[in-house]
Design an enzyme around this catalytic site. Structure first.
Site, PDB file in Angstrom:
ATOM      1  CG  ASP B   7      -5.438   1.926 -12.464  1.00  0.00           C
ATOM      2  OD1 ASP B   7      -6.458   1.425 -11.969  1.00  0.00           O
ATOM      3  OD2 ASP B   7      -4.514   1.244 -12.947  1.00  0.00           O
ATOM      4  CD  GLU B  68     -10.026   0.213 -11.580  1.00  0.00           C
ATOM      5  OE1 GLU B  68      -9.349   0.489 -12.589  1.00  0.00           O
ATOM      6  OE2 GLU B  68      -9.885  -0.827 -10.916  1.00  0.00           O
ATOM      7  CG  ASP B 141      -0.533   0.413 -13.169  1.00  0.00           C
ATOM      8  OD1 ASP B 141      -1.177  -0.211 -12.325  1.00  0.00           O
ATOM      9  OD2 ASP B 141       0.466  -0.051 -13.756  1.00  0.00           O
TER      10      ASP B 141
END
Lengths: 179, 179
Positions: B7, B68, B141
């Site tokens: 992330d 991501e 996260d």
């Protein structure tokens, strides 16, 4: 002072190397473009940009790297590739201990033409004149990279002292990792 | 299949490593966050992110890295850092020949909760359940990085064959440089 300028991009990443000091004639040592195929995997394009920039750093051993500061003013797709290519350029330089300076497009235009709103043709014309070239470097990304390097040389006296102080300080910053 | 999820972020880059195959219970191998100080030089922050991710790759040797996919929907300053951190993660993986998959936030949410609009608490709760943890990983996260890895394992059967074919093809792509 030897500066490598980078106009970041995934499709065309402009590179220009300029040597000189403020107030004296400048010399172009190299100019070119690192290209990656638009249909390749994004991650592999970043690897290709890294290899290209590393080759330029190996060849020219600049004291400073000047990268265009990326804003989200263009379309989303373009700006992502630009931000990612700029990250690779910043990483390659910082990893070698070379100070990285970021300049906005309007700072660069103002430095070489006197106007922050100058168009590409004007920037190309001034780069040609300042480096005593026979013709404007092409593509525009290459000319922009040279303009970035020139901008840095001219803005450098104050900024570089600050950069060096910050780099020294940040070299001891923690690289945290918790599990 | 062992997947390292990322992330991306400069202040906090979430990392999660999950092993398993679709349709079987999954195992968490590691979770954490690579942090860099907000007041450090941007280029040095990217170097710190690179070192952190390299350490995770060294330790866990994943077969896939899932990152991501960044969109420009947040504020400009945040999205630039996110795009740059994601570039570093993609670069670290691709340089080692590890295939990189990009998943959008809504793909990840849909994979682990059934809804592309699930909130962070819901994602955290499902990650906790699917990996049989005692409590949701923190910060968010870290949980998001695990969700990315889970998403990749579940979406993988079709996608990975495509990734491998593209990677094979692109490994021979030209890394142009003209002077």
């Amino acid at each position: 002072m030897r500066v490598l300028g980078v106009d970041p991009g995934l499709t065309r990443c402009g590179i220009g190397v300029v040597e000189g000091v403020a107030g004296r004639p400048l010399t172009m040592l190299g100019v070119g473009v690192v290209r990656t195929p638009a249909d390749a995997e994004p991650a592999l394009r970043l690897v290709a940009v890294e290899q290209g920039i590393e080759a330029w750093l190996d060849e020219h051993r600049p004291e400073y790297v000047a990268v265009e500061r990326v804003f989200s003013q263009h379309n989303v797709r373009t700006v992502m590739g630009t931000a990612q290519a700029s990250a690779v350029a910043m990483l390659c330089a910082a990893r070698r201990g070379i100070p990285v300076a970021l300049h906005t497009p309007s700072e660069v235009k103002a430095a070489v033409t006197g106007s922050g709103r100058a168009d590409k043709a004007q920037v190309g014309a001034m780069v040609t004149r300042l480096l005593r070239l026979d013709a404007p470097p092409k593509p525009a990304d290459a000319a922009d990279a040279l303009a970035l390097a020139i901008c840095h040389i001219w803005r450098a006296p104050a900024q570089n002292r600050l950069q060096q102080a910050v780099a020294l300080h940040a070299a001891t910053a923690p690289k945290g990792r918790t599990a």
